[in-house]
Design a protein around this motif. Structure first.
Motif, PDB file in Angstrom:
ATOM      1  N   VAL A   1       3.225  13.020  11.313  1.00 38.80           N
ATOM      2  CA  VAL A   1       3.641  12.063  11.985  1.00 38.80           C
ATOM      3  C   VAL A   1       4.933  11.269  11.983  1.00 38.80           C
ATOM      4  O   VAL A   1       5.523  11.191  12.874  1.00 38.80           O
ATOM      5  CB  VAL A   1       2.697  11.161  12.266  1.00 38.80           C
ATOM      6  CG1 VAL A   1       3.040   9.854  13.236  1.00 38.80           C
ATOM      7  CG2 VAL A   1       1.419  11.502  12.355  1.00 38.80           C
ATOM      8  N   ASP A   2       5.426  11.766  10.823  1.00 37.35           N
ATOM      9  CA  ASP A   2       6.853  11.048  10.741  1.00 37.35           C
ATOM     10  C   ASP A   2       7.877  11.690  11.093  1.00 37.35           C
ATOM     11  O   ASP A   2       8.830  11.546  11.195  1.00 37.35           O
ATOM     12  CB  ASP A   2       7.289  10.663   9.035  1.00 37.35           C
ATOM     13  CG  ASP A   2       8.272   9.610   8.570  1.00 37.35           C
ATOM     14  OD1 ASP A   2       8.926   8.448   9.505  1.00 37.35           O
ATOM     15  OD2 ASP A   2       8.957  10.171   8.168  1.00 37.35           O
ATOM     16  N   GLN A   3       7.687  13.655  10.831  1.00 40.68           N
ATOM     17  CA  GLN A   3       8.649  14.000  10.921  1.00 40.68           C
ATOM     18  C   GLN A   3       8.667  14.315  12.840  1.00 40.68           C
ATOM     19  O   GLN A   3      10.152  14.773  13.657  1.00 40.68           O
ATOM     20  CB  GLN A   3       8.552  15.488  10.590  1.00 40.68           C
ATOM     21  CG  GLN A   3       9.447  16.635  10.980  1.00 40.68           C
ATOM     22  CD  GLN A   3       9.387  17.818  10.063  1.00 40.68           C
ATOM     23  OE1 GLN A   3       8.360  17.962   9.466  1.00 40.68           O
ATOM     24  NE2 GLN A   3      10.539  19.000  10.445  1.00 40.68           N
TER      25      GLN A   3
ATOM     26  N   HIS B   1      -0.783  12.440   2.437  1.00 41.59           N
ATOM     27  CA  HIS B   1       0.077  12.544   2.279  1.00 41.59           C
ATOM     28  C   HIS B   1       0.907  14.030   3.284  1.00 41.59           C
ATOM     29  O   HIS B   1       1.916  13.384   3.879  1.00 41.59           O
ATOM     30  CB  HIS B   1       0.733  13.134   1.364  1.00 41.59           C
ATOM     31  CG  HIS B   1       1.138  13.523   0.771  1.00 41.59           C
ATOM     32  ND1 HIS B   1       2.635  12.692   0.584  1.00 41.59           N
ATOM     33  CD2 HIS B   1       2.694  14.844   0.249  1.00 41.59           C
ATOM     34  CE1 HIS B   1       4.099  13.138   0.116  1.00 41.59           C
ATOM     35  NE2 HIS B   1       3.704  15.188  -0.070  1.00 41.59           N
ATOM     36  N   ASP B   2       0.179  14.877   3.520  1.00 44.02           N
ATOM     37  CA  ASP B   2       0.744  16.130   4.779  1.00 44.02           C
ATOM     38  C   ASP B   2       0.591  15.595   6.019  1.00 44.02           C
ATOM     39  O   ASP B   2       1.762  15.752   6.788  1.00 44.02           O
ATOM     40  CB  ASP B   2       0.099  17.031   4.789  1.00 44.02           C
ATOM     41  CG  ASP B   2      -0.066  17.710   3.079  1.00 44.02           C
ATOM     42  OD1 ASP B   2       1.017  17.341   2.919  1.00 44.02           O
ATOM     43  OD2 ASP B   2      -0.260  18.563   2.803  1.00 44.02           O
TER      44      ASP B   2
ATOM     45  N   LYS C   1      11.292  14.297  17.656  1.00 42.97           N
ATOM     46  CA  LYS C   1      11.347  13.608  18.723  1.00 42.97           C
ATOM     47  C   LYS C   1      10.732  12.611  19.479  1.00 42.97           C
ATOM     48  O   LYS C   1      10.975  11.772  20.350  1.00 42.97           O
ATOM     49  CB  LYS C   1       9.564  14.290  19.574  1.00 42.97           C
ATOM     50  CG  LYS C   1      10.029  16.043  19.366  1.00 42.97           C
ATOM     51  CD  LYS C   1       8.089  16.447  19.491  1.00 42.97           C
ATOM     52  CE  LYS C   1       8.915  18.019  19.552  1.00 42.97           C
ATOM     53  NZ  LYS C   1       7.414  18.947  19.749  1.00 42.97           N
ATOM     54  N   GLY C   2      11.094  11.321  18.407  1.00 44.28           N
ATOM     55  CA  GLY C   2      10.888  10.003  19.070  1.00 44.28           C
ATOM     56  C   GLY C   2       9.541   9.408  19.326  1.00 44.28           C
ATOM     57  O   GLY C   2       9.593   8.863  20.502  1.00 44.28           O
ATOM     58  N   VAL C   3       8.635   9.972  19.260  1.00 39.32           N
ATOM     59  CA  VAL C   3       7.440   9.976  19.741  1.00 39.32           C
ATOM     60  C   VAL C   3       5.896   9.763  18.786  1.00 39.32           C
ATOM     61  O   VAL C   3       6.287  10.594  17.586  1.00 39.32           O
ATOM     62  CB  VAL C   3       6.766  11.331  20.488  1.00 39.32           C
ATOM     63  CG1 VAL C   3       5.630  11.269  21.315  1.00 39.32           C
ATOM     64  CG2 VAL C   3       7.720  11.340  21.339  1.00 39.32           C
TER      65      VAL C   3
ATOM     66  N   LEU D   1      -1.425   2.172   1.480  1.00 38.22           N
ATOM     67  CA  LEU D   1      -0.431   1.276   2.524  1.00 38.22           C
ATOM     68  C   LEU D   1       0.691   1.102   2.918  1.00 38.22           C
ATOM     69  O   LEU D   1       1.425   0.139   4.305  1.00 38.22           O
ATOM     70  CB  LEU D   1      -1.024  -0.207   1.672  1.00 38.22           C
ATOM     71  CG  LEU D   1      -2.338  -0.786   1.297  1.00 38.22           C
ATOM     72  CD1 LEU D   1      -2.719  -1.862   0.429  1.00 38.22           C
ATOM     73  CD2 LEU D   1      -3.067  -0.863   2.881  1.00 38.22           C
ATOM     74  N   ASP D   2       1.399   0.946   2.321  1.00 37.14           N
ATOM     75  CA  ASP D   2       3.276   0.715   2.256  1.00 37.14           C
ATOM     76  C   ASP D   2       3.178   2.052   4.050  1.00 37.14           C
ATOM     77  O   ASP D   2       3.876   1.466   5.117  1.00 37.14           O
ATOM     78  CB  ASP D   2       3.990   1.158   1.733  1.00 37.14           C
ATOM     79  CG  ASP D   2       4.842   0.678   0.687  1.00 37.14           C
ATOM     80  OD1 ASP D   2       4.422  -1.007   1.031  1.00 37.14           O
ATOM     81  OD2 ASP D   2       5.007   0.222  -0.662  1.00 37.14           O
ATOM     82  N   GLU D   3       3.107   3.443   3.467  1.00 29.33           N
ATOM     83  CA  GLU D   3       3.460   4.179   5.064  1.00 29.33           C
ATOM     84  C   GLU D   3       2.403   3.748   6.316  1.00 29.33           C
ATOM     85  O   GLU D   3       2.270   3.878   7.005  1.00 29.33           O
ATOM     86  CB  GLU D   3       2.410   5.324   4.457  1.00 29.33           C
ATOM     87  CG  GLU D   3       3.574   6.255   3.556  1.00 29.33           C
ATOM     88  CD  GLU D   3       3.351   5.916   1.937  1.00 29.33           C
ATOM     89  OE1 GLU D   3       2.690   4.132   1.823  1.00 29.33           O
ATOM     90  OE2 GLU D   3       3.752   6.307   1.229  1.00 29.33           O
ATOM     91  N   LEU D   4       0.928   3.137   5.825  1.00 37.12           N
ATOM     92  CA  LEU D   4       0.513   2.493   7.022  1.00 37.12           C
ATOM     93  C   LEU D   4       1.395   1.613   8.057  1.00 37.12           C
ATOM     94  O   LEU D   4       1.425   1.542   9.320  1.00 37.12           O
ATOM     95  CB  LEU D   4      -1.204   1.934   6.395  1.00 37.12           C
ATOM     96  CG  LEU D   4      -2.051   1.214   7.425  1.00 37.12           C
ATOM     97  CD1 LEU D   4      -2.224   2.073   8.731  1.00 37.12           C
ATOM     98  CD2 LEU D   4      -2.837   0.308   6.884  1.00 37.12           C
ATOM     99  N   LYS D   5       1.697   0.586   7.106  1.00 30.89           N
ATOM    100  CA  LYS D   5       2.472  -0.675   7.676  1.00 30.89           C
ATOM    101  C   LYS D   5       3.594   0.339   8.278  1.00 30.89           C
ATOM    102  O   LYS D   5       4.332  -0.175   9.161  1.00 30.89           O
ATOM    103  CB  LYS D   5       3.193  -1.723   6.276  1.00 30.89           C
ATOM    104  CG  LYS D   5       4.023  -2.875   7.103  1.00 30.89           C
ATOM    105  CD  LYS D   5       4.170  -3.652   5.709  1.00 30.89           C
ATOM    106  CE  LYS D   5       5.485  -4.992   6.104  1.00 30.89           C
ATOM    107  NZ  LYS D   5       6.289  -5.386   4.691  1.00 30.89           N
ATOM    108  N   GLU D   6       4.214   1.484   8.006  1.00 27.81           N
ATOM    109  CA  GLU D   6       5.593   1.566   8.400  1.00 27.81           C
ATOM    110  C   GLU D   6       4.992   2.509   9.888  1.00 27.81           C
ATOM    111  O   GLU D   6       6.160   2.432  10.675  1.00 27.81           O
ATOM    112  CB  GLU D   6       6.453   2.875   7.877  1.00 27.81           C
ATOM    113  CG  GLU D   6       7.670   3.330   8.452  1.00 27.81           C
ATOM    114  CD  GLU D   6       8.044   4.805   7.117  1.00 27.81           C
ATOM    115  OE1 GLU D   6       8.727   5.667   7.699  1.00 27.81           O
ATOM    116  OE2 GLU D   6       7.352   4.560   6.164  1.00 27.81           O
TER     117      GLU D   6
END
Length: 437
Positions: free
Chosen positions: A55-57, A49-50, A62-64, A83-88
């Motif tokens: 990674v998303d933030q 979760h963290d 920064k777009g990286v 699994l949804d987070e992995l797909k994203e």
């Protein structure tokens, strides 16, 4: 072909054995070696979760995004909710410049996760969209996925997986090829065309709405990546894989594949070649399939198919059924490559652990270097500001000149903006008149 027996206890000292048909053994999946790989010291400390939020933030600000971060996340998934987070993350990685650094362990872990948690339909949609997700099958995940679909008799999805293997154009593994052949044959033989739905007559339009477009694309079909029909893609898959070697089984499968692929000229040529070869044998299932499905094709194609049926009927028949021959081919391929594939998977999993550790160390050094460079730049900026304060009276004239130059630049930009705004206000669009008759 019955690979394992499922035990069901009834009473004390009584056990009922139910035969469960499967192709690959449980040892082929190397679950023990895989569990050791994903339970390494690095992955066991990850809070998904963290980790995902971090990674998303970073990507949002920064777009990286880092390929090793996605690999750590993919190999740390132990619950279906992630699994949804992995797909994203896979989609974001695919859109970044880091997509070229995607690790093989990331793709392998993704496929295994979706299979383990039963999201196979979503997995196949991801595999069929490599531009957005970049997930590709290796020979081991392809075999495991095909085996699971064939055991559950989901031949349509198995044919879709076989088509994905065909598009990757990797036919080096005999187990993969024979499983794909079996999946394609079962789907084509059991396929029934959908019933046409009655269409309601639309009212005639009184006025036509014309829209101006910049350009029109000419219709184009490369007969490969542009194939959307599952039956046609399955036929091409069966043809391509069966072209690997020339024997009676592959020749018969090519005939079925060419018919489904709607390459009737090649079907006629192959039928002539088979009928003229003295050692050729034809399976009765092939002739029955051509006869049964010849009514679904166009009139010109039906004449060619009927001609092929008449030529193939003169060929001597095979002693066993086509499905039994396919299962024997699968059995031979498994006996030949089973132990080799298990050994190579175990070695591969161990190498992935070492590669992950090296990549994480490289990323840590890179981030440490970036932090030091940022710290040095801040120090340099502070020193220049302190220098300006200390030597203000000596450099006062130069500072005034710099201020004047900045004001001139600001004035020029504001005047240009005003001129553009005025020109936009005075703009009159051209009047579109109807064409003269």
């Amino acid at each position: 072909m019955i690979r394992n027996l499922r035990k069901i206890p009834l009473k004390p000292n009584y056990i009922l054995y139910i035969q469960k048909q499967t192709f690959l053994t449980n040892e082929y999946q190397c679950n023990g070696a895989w569990n050791n790989q994903i339970s390494s010291s690095v992955l066991s400390k990850v809070n998904l979760h963290d980790f995902f939020n971090t990674v998303d933030q970073t990507y949002a600000t920064k777009g990286v995004i880092s390929a090793i971060d996605v690999d750590v996340f993919a190999n740390s998934v132990k619950e279906p909710v992630y699994l949804d987070e992995l797909k994203e993350l896979l989609h974001k990685l695919r859109l970044s410049a880091e997509t070229g650094n995607t690790l093989d362990s990331t793709l392998h872990a993704t496929v295994r996760n979706y299979i383990e948690f039963g999201n196979i339909e979503e997995l196949i949609q991801i595999l069929k969209d490599p531009l957005n997700y970049g997930v590709f099958l290796d020979e081991y995940t392809a075999n495991i996925l095909l085996n699971k679909l064939l055991v559950s008799q989901n031949y349509e999805q198995a044919a879709n997986v076989a088509s994905v293997v065909m598009l990757q154009e990797d036919f080096s593994n005999d187990i993969t090829c024979t499983l794909c052949q079996y999946a394609c044959y079962k789907y084509i033989s059991e396929h029934t065309p959908p019933k046409p739905t009655p269409t309601e007559e639309k009212p005639k339009k009184v006025e036509e709405l014309k829209i101006r477009v910049k350009f029109l694309r000419n219709p184009y079909n490369d007969d490969h990546f542009d194939i959307k029909d599952t039956l046609i893609a399955t036929g091409k898959t069966l043809v391509w894989i069966s072209e690997k070697s020339s024997n009676n089984l592959n020749n018969n499968l090519q005939i079925i594949g060419l018919f489904a692929f709607k390459k009737y000229d090649k079907l006629l040529a192959l039928s002539e070649e088979v009928s003229k070869t003295s050692s050729s044998k034809i399976f009765t299932e092939v002739i029955d399939l051509l006869k049964k499905k010849s009514d679904t094709v166009e009139a010109e194609a039906k004449a060619i198919v009927d001609k092929c049926v008449s030529m193939l009927s003169s060929v001597s028949s095979a002693e066993v059924s086509l499905e039994e021959s396919l299962k024997n081919a699968i059995e031979n391929a498994i006996n030949k490559n089973h132990n080799k594939d298990i050994t190579s998977q175990e070695q591969l999993f161990k190498s992935w652990v070492k590669i992950r550790e090296v990549k994480l160390q490289e990323q840590a050094r890179r981030l440490d270097r970036a932090k030091r460079v940022e710290f040095i730049q801040k120090k340099q900026k502070q020193m220049t500001e302190e220098e300006q304060k200390l030597w203000f009276f000596e450099t006062e004239e130069q500072i005034d000149l710099q201020i004047e130059e900045k004001e001139k630049l600001e004035n020029t930009t504001t005047t240009k903006k005003k001129q553009l705004q005025k020109s936009d206000e005075n703009y009159i669009p051209p009047e579109i008149l109807p064409k003269r008759k």
